[in-house]
Design an enzyme around this catalytic site. Structure first.
Site, PDB file in Angstrom:
ATOM      1  N   CYS A  10       0.834  -1.197   0.000  1.00 56.91           N
ATOM      2  CA  CYS A  10       0.000   0.000   0.000  1.00 56.91           C
ATOM      3  C   CYS A  10       0.877   1.258   0.000  1.00 56.91           C
ATOM      4  O   CYS A  10       1.556   1.531  -0.978  1.00 56.91           O
ATOM      5  CB  CYS A  10      -0.991  -0.042   1.169  1.00 56.91           C
ATOM      6  SG  CYS A  10      -2.403   1.062   0.970  1.00 56.91           S
ATOM      7  N   HIS A  53      -3.467  -5.722   1.053  1.00 59.09           N
ATOM      8  CA  HIS A  53      -2.794  -5.893   2.348  1.00 59.09           C
ATOM      9  C   HIS A  53      -2.699  -7.364   2.764  1.00 59.09           C
ATOM     10  O   HIS A  53      -3.609  -7.864   3.435  1.00 59.09           O
ATOM     11  CB  HIS A  53      -3.582  -5.147   3.428  1.00 59.09           C
ATOM     12  CG  HIS A  53      -3.438  -3.667   3.364  1.00 59.09           C
ATOM     13  ND1 HIS A  53      -2.417  -2.985   4.009  1.00 59.09           N
ATOM     14  CD2 HIS A  53      -4.173  -2.729   2.723  1.00 59.09           C
ATOM     15  CE1 HIS A  53      -2.543  -1.685   3.771  1.00 59.09           C
ATOM     16  NE2 HIS A  53      -3.595  -1.506   2.998  1.00 59.09           N
ATOM     17  N   GLU A  57      -0.869  -8.531   5.078  1.00 57.50           N
ATOM     18  CA  GLU A  57      -0.726  -8.597   6.540  1.00 57.50           C
ATOM     19  C   GLU A  57      -2.068  -8.450   7.265  1.00 57.50           C
ATOM     20  O   GLU A  57      -2.146  -8.657   8.469  1.00 57.50           O
ATOM     21  CB  GLU A  57       0.282  -7.542   7.014  1.00 57.50           C
ATOM     22  CG  GLU A  57      -0.254  -6.125   7.189  1.00 57.50           C
ATOM     23  CD  GLU A  57      -0.519  -5.390   5.890  1.00 57.50           C
ATOM     24  OE1 GLU A  57      -0.329  -5.972   4.802  1.00 57.50           O
ATOM     25  OE2 GLU A  57      -0.933  -4.220   5.972  1.00 57.50           O
TER      26      GLU A  57
END
Lengths: 229, 80
Positions: free
Chosen positions: A89, A197, A199
């Site tokens: 990002c 994302h 994560e």
């Protein structure tokens, strides 16, 4: 040898903790934390992660100020030595501004901030970041960005596609990105930037609203590459 | 010495902001607007005698992203 990862925090980063938690979840080892003003990285790193967020308040252009920070000079030098770098990002925006990856991330074509889970196609299952995914597989990852509209000139896009450097592609229209590109690899395949994302999608069994677990395998790919190196 | 740097999106780079403003102008009843492109004006106060090459370097390295943007530098009424 144990896996040594560093997560960089810029003023305005907000996914740095999630990245550190994700890396610890797959490796069992705490990630080192690095501040933007540090001039040096820890030695013997196996991964540098640039997290999502709004570094320096997105002043000037998303990622532009962070790209000039002291730690980024060290990150560029490390990347040139072949240390793997993952930018998610805002981290992807920083990598393009630092010219570690080609292209740029423009305002989303629809002008709106997009925050939802999207379907992605894996464009390359051989990279050190994507080797745990299967050819032809689609995955689901959350996106949350205002400037995720990938732009590069046609020659660059052709080269990225020809060299297998489009790591991830949106399977559905998302933000206006050229050729639906969601993530790109550097020429040597050791730097990856992507808007979604991973994560935020690392916990198997977590409720789907929390992103699922498809991102975990990206981090596991890095571990697998490290273990086989 | 005052320097004005005009940063513009290169031709062909989509400008969603400009497009939205264009639609807004049409919605307000303004006719004959063919295109809207939004750029950025950066005013620098620099030491007298700062050479053009130094300002160009500032533009190339930070003020503009030359992948998507072009820039023009105006110094004391001269454009270059």
């Amino acid at each position: 040898m144990s896996f040594r990862a560093a997560v960089v925090t810029f003023p305005g980063s907000n996914c740095d903790r999630d990245m550190a938690v994700g890396l610890e979840a797959v490796s069992g080892i705490s990630a080192l934390r690095v501040w933007h003003g540090d001039a040096e990285l820890p030695d013997r790193l196996d991964l540098i992660a640039l997290p999502g967020g709004f570094s320096y308040g997105d002043y000037l252009r998303s990622g532009a100020m962070a790209a000039t920070s002291p730690i980024m000079r060290a990150v560029v030098a490390a990347a040139e030595r072949g240390v793997p770098v993952l930018g998610v990002c805002n981290g992807f925006q920083v990598l393009t501004e630092a010219r570690l990856l080609p292209g740029a991330l423009l305002r989303n074509a629809g002008q709106r901030f997009i925050c939802r889970t999207v379907t992605l196609a894996i464009g390359n299952t051989n990279s050190l970041f994507t080797n745990s995914y299967a050819e032809g597989e689609t995955i689901r990852l959350p996106v949350a960005h205002h400037d995720g509209n990938y732009y590069a000139d046609a020659d660059t896009l052709d080269r990225l596609e020809g060299e297998g450097r489009v790591a991830f592609r949106y399977a559905e229209s998302c933000n206006g990105s050229a050729r639906d590109i969601a993530g790109v690899l550097s020429a040597n395949g050791r730097v990856l930037g992507l808007m979604p994302h991973p994560e935020r999608a690392i916990e198997p069994g977590a409720v789907p609203a929390l992103g699922g677990a498809d991102g975990r395998r990206l981090l596991e790919s890095i571990l697998a590459s490290f273990a086989s190196a | 010495m005052q320097v004005r740097v005009l940063v513009r999106l290169k031709p062909g780079v989509l400008d969603p902001q400009g497009r939205a403003v264009h639609h807004a102008l049409e919605g307000m009843g303004f006719e004959g607007v063919n295109d809207v492109r939004i750029g950025r004006l950066i005013e620098l106060g620099v030491a007298d005698g700062t050479d053009h090459a130094a300002i160009t370097a500032m533009c190339e390295k930070l003020l503009a992203n030359t992948v998507i943007e072009s820039f023009t530098i105006e110094t004391d009424g001269s454009a270059g």
